[in-house]
Design a protein around this motif. Structure first.
Motif, PDB file in Angstrom:
ATOM      1  N   ALA A 172     -86.527  35.276  23.498  1.00 45.00           N
ATOM      2  CA  ALA A 172     -87.026  34.982  24.843  1.00 45.00           C
ATOM      3  C   ALA A 172     -85.928  34.382  25.715  1.00 45.00           C
ATOM      4  CB  ALA A 172     -88.215  34.023  24.748  1.00 45.00           C
ATOM      5  N   ARG A 173     -85.912  34.783  26.982  1.00 41.83           N
ATOM      6  CA  ARG A 173     -84.940  34.232  27.921  1.00 41.83           C
ATOM      7  C   ARG A 173     -85.395  32.858  28.376  1.00 41.83           C
ATOM      8  NH1 ARG A 173     -84.905  39.620  30.564  1.00 41.83           N
ATOM      9  NH2 ARG A 173     -86.086  38.706  32.266  1.00 41.83           N
ATOM     10  N   GLU A 174     -84.435  31.955  28.533  1.00 38.84           N
ATOM     11  CA  GLU A 174     -84.730  30.610  28.998  1.00 38.84           C
ATOM     12  C   GLU A 174     -84.236  30.378  30.421  1.00 38.84           C
ATOM     13  OE1 GLU A 174     -83.000  28.228  25.784  1.00 38.84           O
ATOM     14  OE2 GLU A 174     -85.046  27.700  25.241  1.00 38.84           O
ATOM     15  N   TYR A 175     -83.066  30.966  30.755  1.00 35.20           N
ATOM     16  CA  TYR A 175     -82.488  30.793  32.086  1.00 35.20           C
ATOM     17  C   TYR A 175     -81.953  32.131  32.575  1.00 35.20           C
ATOM     18  CZ  TYR A 175     -82.597  25.871  30.739  1.00 35.20           C
ATOM     19  OH  TYR A 175     -83.003  24.632  30.315  1.00 35.20           O
ATOM     20  N   VAL A 176     -81.927  32.289  33.874  1.00 38.01           N
ATOM     21  CA  VAL A 176     -81.338  33.456  34.499  1.00 38.01           C
ATOM     22  C   VAL A 176     -80.303  32.970  35.516  1.00 38.01           C
ATOM     23  CG1 VAL A 176     -83.182  33.562  36.217  1.00 38.01           C
ATOM     24  CG2 VAL A 176     -81.779  35.585  35.785  1.00 38.01           C
ATOM     25  N   ILE A 177     -79.183  33.661  35.598  1.00 41.44           N
ATOM     26  CA  ILE A 177     -78.125  33.304  36.540  1.00 41.44           C
ATOM     27  C   ILE A 177     -78.072  34.378  37.617  1.00 41.44           C
ATOM     28  CG2 ILE A 177     -75.680  32.756  36.818  1.00 41.44           C
ATOM     29  CD1 ILE A 177     -75.594  32.117  33.821  1.00 41.44           C
ATOM     30  N   GLU A 178     -78.158  33.949  38.857  1.00 37.47           N
ATOM     31  CA  GLU A 178     -78.185  34.873  39.992  1.00 37.47           C
ATOM     32  C   GLU A 178     -77.054  34.561  40.956  1.00 37.47           C
ATOM     33  OE1 GLU A 178     -82.023  34.525  41.762  1.00 37.47           O
ATOM     34  OE2 GLU A 178     -83.059  35.570  40.121  1.00 37.47           O
ATOM     35  N   GLY A 179     -76.652  35.589  41.719  1.00 42.44           N
ATOM     36  CA  GLY A 179     -75.640  35.387  42.748  1.00 42.44           C
ATOM     37  C   GLY A 179     -74.375  36.169  42.472  1.00 42.44           C
ATOM     38  N   SER A 180     -73.253  35.612  42.881  1.00 42.26           N
ATOM     39  CA  SER A 180     -71.953  36.269  42.730  1.00 42.26           C
ATOM     40  C   SER A 180     -70.918  35.237  42.290  1.00 42.26           C
ATOM     41  CB  SER A 180     -71.521  36.913  44.049  1.00 42.26           C
ATOM     42  OG  SER A 180     -70.172  37.352  43.985  1.00 42.26           O
ATOM     43  N   TYR A 181     -70.435  35.388  41.054  1.00 44.91           N
ATOM     44  CA  TYR A 181     -69.405  34.453  40.602  1.00 44.91           C
ATOM     45  C   TYR A 181     -68.093  34.703  41.337  1.00 44.91           C
ATOM     46  CZ  TYR A 181     -66.081  31.906  37.767  1.00 44.91           C
ATOM     47  OH  TYR A 181     -65.080  31.047  37.366  1.00 44.91           O
ATOM     48  N   ALA A 182     -67.801  35.947  41.652  1.00 41.74           N
ATOM     49  CA  ALA A 182     -66.558  36.264  42.366  1.00 41.74           C
ATOM     50  C   ALA A 182     -66.477  35.510  43.693  1.00 41.74           C
ATOM     51  CB  ALA A 182     -66.453  37.770  42.597  1.00 41.74           C
ATOM     52  N   ASN A 183     -67.630  35.319  44.337  1.00 44.57           N
ATOM     53  CA  ASN A 183     -67.685  34.583  45.597  1.00 44.57           C
ATOM     54  C   ASN A 183     -67.977  33.105  45.399  1.00 44.57           C
ATOM     55  OD1 ASN A 183     -67.207  36.897  47.185  1.00 44.57           O
ATOM     56  ND2 ASN A 183     -69.378  37.462  47.050  1.00 44.57           N
ATOM     57  N   ARG A 184     -68.055  32.667  44.131  1.00 45.37           N
ATOM     58  CA  ARG A 184     -68.376  31.279  43.782  1.00 45.37           C
ATOM     59  C   ARG A 184     -69.684  30.853  44.459  1.00 45.37           C
ATOM     60  NH1 ARG A 184     -64.896  33.097  40.986  1.00 45.37           N
ATOM     61  NH2 ARG A 184     -62.928  32.049  40.439  1.00 45.37           N
ATOM     62  N   SER A 185     -70.689  31.684  44.286  1.00 44.56           N
ATOM     63  CA  SER A 185     -72.012  31.406  44.840  1.00 44.56           C
ATOM     64  C   SER A 185     -73.057  31.853  43.824  1.00 44.56           C
ATOM     65  CB  SER A 185     -72.200  32.141  46.175  1.00 44.56           C
ATOM     66  OG  SER A 185     -73.496  31.923  46.695  1.00 44.56           O
ATOM     67  N   CYS A 186     -73.421  30.963  42.897  1.00 45.84           N
ATOM     68  CA  CYS A 186     -74.358  31.286  41.825  1.00 45.84           C
ATOM     69  C   CYS A 186     -75.375  30.172  41.652  1.00 45.84           C
ATOM     70  CB  CYS A 186     -73.628  31.471  40.491  1.00 45.84           C
ATOM     71  SG  CYS A 186     -72.482  32.859  40.423  1.00 45.84           S
ATOM     72  N   LYS A 187     -76.547  30.555  41.153  1.00 48.78           N
ATOM     73  CA  LYS A 187     -77.577  29.598  40.800  1.00 48.78           C
ATOM     74  C   LYS A 187     -78.062  29.883  39.391  1.00 48.78           C
ATOM     75  CE  LYS A 187     -79.315  28.760  45.497  1.00 48.78           C
ATOM     76  NZ  LYS A 187     -80.496  28.812  46.395  1.00 48.78           N
ATOM     77  N   VAL A 188     -78.269  28.811  38.621  1.00 52.63           N
ATOM     78  CA  VAL A 188     -78.876  28.911  37.297  1.00 52.63           C
ATOM     79  C   VAL A 188     -80.318  28.473  37.442  1.00 52.63           C
ATOM     80  CG1 VAL A 188     -78.768  28.188  34.889  1.00 52.63           C
ATOM     81  CG2 VAL A 188     -76.653  28.359  36.224  1.00 52.63           C
TER      82      VAL A 188
END
Length: 242
Positions: A172-188
């Motif tokens: 089962a998944r516990e967390y999802v990471i969204e956004g763009s790491y290349a742009n240094r704009s991510c949310k966990v």
């Protein structure tokens, strides 16, 4: 002898350059509003949720010369995490605290059918000298989670870039990471509640003075989420998308 002296001179220059840049970043960290002295990872009991967050400055540079890695600075200007690694795509990355003690070990999954961006996370230092997936013993310790990069034809239809799963792939998944790491704009985000537990942001150099680019950025950790684990996710995103 001339070549040695030139190498020595260059080394001293690089060390001085690193020291000057670190002092500049440390000084900037100390001026961040609402970040007074408190224990790392300890939530602040304020009425404002933003003030309760722990903020770090992440510098994509190793403390060691001619070595890849990261240096993480807290709001007091102290080094709290560091990473020193050799090579472009290492099989193993160790997150250390400021004193050089291992906090978490990140290792690429070695199974035959595993994807290159499947990683296992272990507590502390966990060395495995097995040559390949054929090794009968993957590790002395059990992993605490698996982190997988999102792939597939539906990738463009989703903002997710990676998943944090329990122990092994397929669980089962516990967390999802969204956004763009290349742009240094991510949310966990927590998978079930969709609450944001950590965030990667661009760092402003000064009010109205632009940003540092992608080599220096901010990691904001919400109360109750482990700071070391949040930094481990930054390291894995860097391996997956850099």
């Amino acid at each position: 002898m001339f070549l040695f002296l030139r190498y020595l001179s260059r080394t001293v220059h690089e060390e001085q350059q690193f020291e000057n840049e670190y002092k500049r970043l440390a000084s900037l960290c100390k001026t961040i509003p609402n970040e007074d002295r408190h224990q790392i990872g300890e939530p602040r009991h304020d009425s404002n949720a933003e003030e309760a967050c722990v903020s770090f400055t992440v510098w994509r540079k190793s403390l060691l010369i001619n070595c890849n890695g990261f240096t993480v600075i807290d709001s007091r200007g102290d080094i709290v995490y560091r990473v020193d690694s050799y090579g472009g795509r290492p099989r193993e990355v160790v997150l250390m605290d400021g004193a050089g003690k291992s906090v978490l070990t990140l290792r690429r999954l070695k199974k035959l059918l595993a994807r290159p961006d499947d990683w296992l996370v272990y507590e502390g230092e966990d060395r495995d000298n097995g040559p390949s997936y054929k090794s009968s013993k993957l590790s002395r310790k059990k992993p605490i989670c698996c982190v997988r990069r999102r792939v597939g034809i539906l990738r463009a239809a989703s903002n997710a870039i990676a998943y944090v799963c329990r122990a092994m792939p397929g669980k089962a998944r516990e967390y999802v990471i969204e956004g763009s790491y290349a742009n240094r704009s991510c949310k966990v985000l927590e998978e079930s509640s969709r609450d944001v537990v950590a965030e990667i942001k661009r760092k402003e150099a000064s009010p109205g003075g632009g940003s540092f680019g992608t080599e220096v950025f901010s990691l904001v950790v919400r109360p109750g989420f482990d700071c070391g684990f949040a930094m481990a996710l930054v390291l894995l995103l860097d391996q997956m998308f850099s």
